[in-house]
Design a protein around this motif. Structure first.
Motif, PDB file in Angstrom:
ATOM      1  N   GLY A 114       0.810  -1.215   0.000  1.00 42.63           N
ATOM      2  CA  GLY A 114       0.000   0.000   0.000  1.00 42.63           C
ATOM      3  C   GLY A 114       0.838   1.257   0.000  1.00 42.63           C
ATOM      4  O   GLY A 114       1.838   1.378  -0.719  1.00 42.63           O
ATOM      5  N   ASP A 115       0.419   2.226   0.795  1.00 43.03           N
ATOM      6  CA  ASP A 115       1.110   3.511   0.861  1.00 43.03           C
ATOM      7  C   ASP A 115       2.574   3.355   1.246  1.00 43.03           C
ATOM      8  O   ASP A 115       3.445   4.072   0.731  1.00 43.03           O
ATOM      9  CB  ASP A 115       0.417   4.422   1.878  1.00 43.03           C
ATOM     10  CG  ASP A 115      -0.974   4.814   1.425  1.00 43.03           C
ATOM     11  OD1 ASP A 115      -1.278   4.609   0.244  1.00 43.03           O
ATOM     12  OD2 ASP A 115      -1.752   5.315   2.252  1.00 43.03           O
ATOM     13  N   TYR A 116       2.858   2.439   2.156  1.00 42.60           N
ATOM     14  CA  TYR A 116       4.240   2.237   2.594  1.00 42.60           C
ATOM     15  C   TYR A 116       5.125   1.790   1.434  1.00 42.60           C
ATOM     16  O   TYR A 116       6.227   2.326   1.225  1.00 42.60           O
ATOM     17  CB  TYR A 116       4.276   1.204   3.716  1.00 42.60           C
ATOM     18  CG  TYR A 116       5.656   0.675   4.027  1.00 42.60           C
ATOM     19  CD1 TYR A 116       6.596   1.478   4.660  1.00 42.60           C
ATOM     20  CD2 TYR A 116       6.023  -0.622   3.665  1.00 42.60           C
ATOM     21  CE1 TYR A 116       7.868   0.997   4.941  1.00 42.60           C
ATOM     22  CE2 TYR A 116       7.294  -1.106   3.940  1.00 42.60           C
ATOM     23  CZ  TYR A 116       8.207  -0.290   4.579  1.00 42.60           C
ATOM     24  OH  TYR A 116       9.464  -0.759   4.843  1.00 42.60           O
ATOM     25  N   GLU A 117       4.672   0.819   0.674  1.00 46.30           N
ATOM     26  CA  GLU A 117       5.469   0.329  -0.449  1.00 46.30           C
ATOM     27  C   GLU A 117       5.630   1.396  -1.522  1.00 46.30           C
ATOM     28  O   GLU A 117       6.727   1.581  -2.076  1.00 46.30           O
ATOM     29  CB  GLU A 117       4.824  -0.921  -1.043  1.00 46.30           C
ATOM     30  CG  GLU A 117       5.636  -1.543  -2.166  1.00 46.30           C
ATOM     31  CD  GLU A 117       4.997  -2.803  -2.724  1.00 46.30           C
ATOM     32  OE1 GLU A 117       5.582  -3.401  -3.641  1.00 46.30           O
ATOM     33  OE2 GLU A 117       3.906  -3.174  -2.251  1.00 46.30           O
ATOM     34  N   SER A 439       1.749   8.965  -0.579  1.00 46.62           N
ATOM     35  CA  SER A 439       1.388   7.901  -1.512  1.00 46.62           C
ATOM     36  C   SER A 439       1.090   8.462  -2.901  1.00 46.62           C
ATOM     37  O   SER A 439       1.562   7.927  -3.917  1.00 46.62           O
ATOM     38  CB  SER A 439       0.182   7.130  -0.983  1.00 46.62           C
ATOM     39  OG  SER A 439      -0.273   6.183  -1.935  1.00 46.62           O
ATOM     40  N   GLN A 440       0.316   9.543  -2.966  1.00 42.04           N
ATOM     41  CA  GLN A 440      -0.020  10.123  -4.274  1.00 42.04           C
ATOM     42  C   GLN A 440       1.224  10.686  -4.960  1.00 42.04           C
ATOM     43  O   GLN A 440       1.393  10.536  -6.172  1.00 42.04           O
ATOM     44  CB  GLN A 440      -1.072  11.223  -4.109  1.00 42.04           C
ATOM     45  CG  GLN A 440      -2.371  10.776  -3.460  1.00 42.04           C
ATOM     46  CD  GLN A 440      -2.919   9.496  -4.075  1.00 42.04           C
ATOM     47  OE1 GLN A 440      -3.005   9.355  -5.290  1.00 42.04           O
ATOM     48  NE2 GLN A 440      -3.287   8.549  -3.225  1.00 42.04           N
ATOM     49  N   LEU A 441       2.095  11.318  -4.181  1.00 45.73           N
ATOM     50  CA  LEU A 441       3.338  11.821  -4.756  1.00 45.73           C
ATOM     51  C   LEU A 441       4.194  10.671  -5.280  1.00 45.73           C
ATOM     52  O   LEU A 441       4.793  10.761  -6.368  1.00 45.73           O
ATOM     53  CB  LEU A 441       4.114  12.620  -3.703  1.00 45.73           C
ATOM     54  CG  LEU A 441       5.456  13.226  -4.153  1.00 45.73           C
ATOM     55  CD1 LEU A 441       5.251  14.165  -5.333  1.00 45.73           C
ATOM     56  CD2 LEU A 441       6.126  13.946  -2.984  1.00 45.73           C
ATOM     57  N   VAL A 468      -2.572  11.643 -14.086  1.00 46.58           N
ATOM     58  CA  VAL A 468      -3.474  12.785 -13.875  1.00 46.58           C
ATOM     59  C   VAL A 468      -4.388  12.526 -12.679  1.00 46.58           C
ATOM     60  O   VAL A 468      -4.614  13.412 -11.836  1.00 46.58           O
ATOM     61  CB  VAL A 468      -4.308  13.057 -15.145  1.00 46.58           C
ATOM     62  CG1 VAL A 468      -5.414  14.061 -14.857  1.00 46.58           C
ATOM     63  CG2 VAL A 468      -3.411  13.559 -16.269  1.00 46.58           C
ATOM     64  N   ILE A 469      -4.899  11.310 -12.591  1.00 46.09           N
ATOM     65  CA  ILE A 469      -5.779  10.967 -11.461  1.00 46.09           C
ATOM     66  C   ILE A 469      -5.027  11.113 -10.151  1.00 46.09           C
ATOM     67  O   ILE A 469      -5.538  11.693  -9.179  1.00 46.09           O
ATOM     68  CB  ILE A 469      -6.318   9.531 -11.625  1.00 46.09           C
ATOM     69  CG1 ILE A 469      -7.269   9.455 -12.825  1.00 46.09           C
ATOM     70  CG2 ILE A 469      -7.024   9.072 -10.352  1.00 46.09           C
ATOM     71  CD1 ILE A 469      -7.728   8.043 -13.150  1.00 46.09           C
ATOM     72  N   ASN A 470      -3.786  10.604 -10.088  1.00 42.40           N
ATOM     73  CA  ASN A 470      -2.999  10.727  -8.862  1.00 42.40           C
ATOM     74  C   ASN A 470      -2.624  12.170  -8.571  1.00 42.40           C
ATOM     75  O   ASN A 470      -2.532  12.574  -7.401  1.00 42.40           O
ATOM     76  CB  ASN A 470      -1.742   9.872  -8.952  1.00 42.40           C
ATOM     77  CG  ASN A 470      -2.018   8.384  -8.842  1.00 42.40           C
ATOM     78  OD1 ASN A 470      -1.698   7.602  -9.723  1.00 42.40           O
ATOM     79  ND2 ASN A 470      -2.646   7.970  -7.748  1.00 42.40           N
TER      80      ASN A 470
END
Length: 702
Positions: A114-117, A439-441, A468-470
């Motif tokens: 998830g965000d961590y990875e 995470s988005q970055l 674009v979505i991120n």
């Protein structure tokens, strides 16, 4: 004679089964039968079970996020409620953007990190640990907030619980812990019905309420005839400056964003889905967003249309009825309860159904954290940022240590804040939005890196769309994080930030420790050097079978020097032992260490140290006879000195400690218990093809 012996052995074996340890029986009742590692596939979740498992947290936010929006707006009086539906739309847009972003994440990183990875791979280890610390804090707060909110609902329905919400909430955490220790699939099946019942009840209530609104017969809620006096520190909405009004709306918006917590759990739990994992996880995310947004917007719109008046439970003095203060026993029901009571004024079972399942889902919402936290903890343990015990699966293939750790941390938080949701909510969502942003970055960098090497036009267009979505998701979550930090920092968010820093430093320290230990344990040429001399000593307390077995084993190792060592604390006992030692002519000298102060451990440690100092390149081998017992209480009666001695000798360089076990008859109980658990045929084993051919010499009689 032989027949009598066989009969006696059978009776002993039957008795062994009757005397199975209480702890083992309790564990099997609590957790169920053990699962083999090969049965991991049986624990994977279909979408119909994964939705209630991973979405219960985000869906349950509907039960308290609207409450917090109206509480914030009430600071400027009821006239500020005109902004409520606009805030709901803003929160819905952020949620839609975040869910769309995480749909890209589950496809790109289906391993469950998830965000961590995402942050670790694309932004570096420091960013990954920052995300991990934020998520760990958020998971603990998720359990504390959800359980505390459920306890408040229960206290409203059961007067006997008033004043005991924290204790009741702690008990609920323990119950959830026990359920999750049975495995993710069983807990998901258990939670599926109440979660779906909550969806049906809230959506049904909103649909019926909106239908009555369209028909013009929508009644008011019970608090509609109350008047809210604006907070003197804020003033009425009409007298607020533009900046003050914007700040108030920002506070309400940040409180409403609590509805986004739990969205990230699906990206952490992709490995728990059935194949195709990424596709099923993305579909579950879409369903979660659709249902949660529909619920939240509908509740806030209905509450506004039905004349809701709602304030912080500590500010009841700002509520008046016909210009008079409310009675001391006034009870302010939650927003959903007030809406349900009014909407179903002609159908009371509908009201009770909504309130009941809402209280249940608030408790079960913590199950999302009980599934996300252990998985994240196992990944951190694998990467060396958490104790390796968090990466071990239990009897039911769940990460048991992570589940227990989460429960303990949540109980500490509940007791510290006395299960008050209003105080806990101020600590909320800071951590989750930190992880959202990083995470988005990270995902933007992920797509940018892959676009540099990708040549296929269709794939490139898909990657650019995902980027674009991120990017939109990053923009929204960054704005929310800034708002949350500004509006909630002094209200309690600083505690969350300190907790994140604490976890960050702890994880970095653990990682450094494991790295240092790994370097220290790396093999080199010096490790091949043989010791010049082995001096073996066998500890003697009495000349009995355990001692003789230890002496025989020590002789078999062929040390350079072998001797028995006895600590003399009583002259008569020492003389008797010396006489018996000489009579048996064991061929091994007996060293007597006199201990005038009756110490048993210190003389042995000092003697072993002296031997080592006399021959620095040699090894001192200490053999300790130990009893093997079958009952837990027998362990309290034996081996206590041996345990303390081993603890001291293990810290002595150049000293090797060997336990020589001697099995007492009661140890047969433990052996037969293991055989029974290993080979017992259980219901369903034959159908699943899990009945193995047993060796005849290891069959266990019934």
């Amino acid at each position: 004679m032989h027949g009598a012996t066989v009969s006696l052995n059978r009776r002993r074996l039957a008795l062994a089964f009757l005397l199975v340890g209480v702890g083992d029986v309790s564990k099997r009742i609590l957790l169920g039968r053990k699962l083999r590692s090969s049965q991991l596939g049986e624990t994977l979740l279909p979408k119909r079970i994964a939705l209630p498992v991973f979405a219960s947290d985000a869906l349950s936010s509907v039960a308290y996020a609207p409450d917090e929006v109206f509480i914030m707006l009430s600071l400027a009086g009821a006239s500020a409620y005109v902004w409520s539906w606009k805030i709901a739309i803003a929160v819905a847009l952020v949620m839609a953007a975040v869910i769309a972003s995480y749909r890209q994440t589950v496809h790109a990183y289906p391993s469950g990190g998830g965000d961590y990875e995402v942050a670790t791979v694309n932004l570096g280890a420091t960013a990954g640990v920052t995300v991990a610390s934020a998520l760990l804090v958020d998971y603990v707060l998720t359990v504390a907030v959800s359980i505390s909110s459920g306890a408040q609902y229960a206290a409203g329905a059961i007067p006997a619980l008033n004043g005991h919400e924290a204790v009741f909430a702690s008990v609920l955490v323990l119950v959830l812990m026990a359920i999750n220790l049975r495995g993710i699939r069983e807990s998901g099946t258990f939670f599926a019905f109440p979660t779906y019942a909550f969806m049906v009840s809230i959506l049904g209530m909103c649909a019926y309420g909106l239908l009555r609104l369209a028909g013009g017969d929508l009644p008011n809620v019970e608090s509609a005839n109350l008047h809210i006096t604006p907070d003197p520190a804020v003033g009425s909405s009409g007298s607020l400056t533009t900046i003050a009004l914007l700040f108030l709306l920002a506070r309400a918006f940040s409180s409403g964003c609590a509805a986004l917590t739990g969205v990230e759990a699906i990206s952490n739990g992709v490995p728990a889905f059935q194949r195709p994992k990424s596709k099923n996880a993305a579909t579950t995310l879409f369903l979660l967003g659709l249902i949660a947004i529909s619920m939240m917007v509908s509740i806030i719109v209905l509450a506004k249309q039905m004349g809701l008046r709602y304030v912080d439970p500590h500010d009841f003095d700002r509520l008046t009825l016909d210009g008079k203060a409310l009675p001391a026993n006034f009870d302010q029901n939650p927003v959903i309860a007030q809406i349900a009571k009014a909407v179903f004024n002609d159908f009371s079972p509908g009201f009770y159904f909504v309130v009941t399942v809402t209280g249940i889902i608030l408790v079960l919402a913590a199950n999302t954290a009980f599934n996300g936290f252990p998985v994240l903890g196992s990944i951190l343990a694998k990467d060396g940022y958490a104790p390796r015990a968090l990466g071990s699966r239990g009897d039911r293939l769940a990460y048991s240590n992570g589940i227990v750790f989460l429960a303990i941390m949540a109980i500490i938080l509940i007791l510290a804040f006395d299960a008050q949701v209003t105080r806990l909510i101020q600590l909320y969502i800071v951590g989750v939005f930190v992880s959202f942003n990083l995470s988005q970055l990270g995902m933007i960098r992920h797509w940018t890196r892959h676009l540099k090497t990708e040549k296929d036009g269709a794939v490139r267009r898909r990657m650019m769309r995902s980027r674009v979505i991120n990017a939109v998701g990053l923009t929204f979550t960054a704005v929310v994080l800034v708002i949350v930090l500004i509006t909630k920092f002094l209200a309690g968010a600083w505690i969350t930030i300190l907790a994140m820093i604490f976890f960050f430093l702890i994880m970095q320290g653990i990682h450094r420790h494991y790295a240092l230990v790994s370097d220290e344990l790396a093999a080199d040429e010096d490790d091949k050097v043989m010791p010049t001399r082995v001096h073996a000593i066998v500890l003697v307390s009495k000349l009995h079978k355990p001692t003789l077995r230890a002496l025989a084993f020590a002789k078999a190792t062929r040390p350079n020097v072998l001797e028995g060592v006895y600590v003399a604390t009583d002259a008569d006992a020492t003389n008797r032992l010396l006489e018996e030692w000489d009579e048996r002519n064991l061929g091994v000298p007996l060293k007597v260490l006199h201990s005038p102060y009756r110490e048993l451990i210190k003389p042995i440690v000092e003697y072993a140290t002296e031997i080592k100092q006399a021959n620095p390149r040699g090894v001192v081998a200490v053999y300790i006879p130990e009893y093997v017992v079958g009952r837990w209480w027998e362990q309290l009666l034996h081996n206590q000195t041996a345990l303390r001695l081993k603890g001291r000798l293990l810290f002595t360089p150049g000293v090797m400690v060997t336990s020589v076990p001697y099995q007492l008859r009661s140890s047969q109980i433990a052996r037969e218990r293991e055989l029974r658990d290993e080979f017992r045929v259980r219901p369903g084993d034959l159908r699943r093809g899990q009945v193995d051919e047993r060796p005849k010499d290891r069959q266990v009689p019934r």
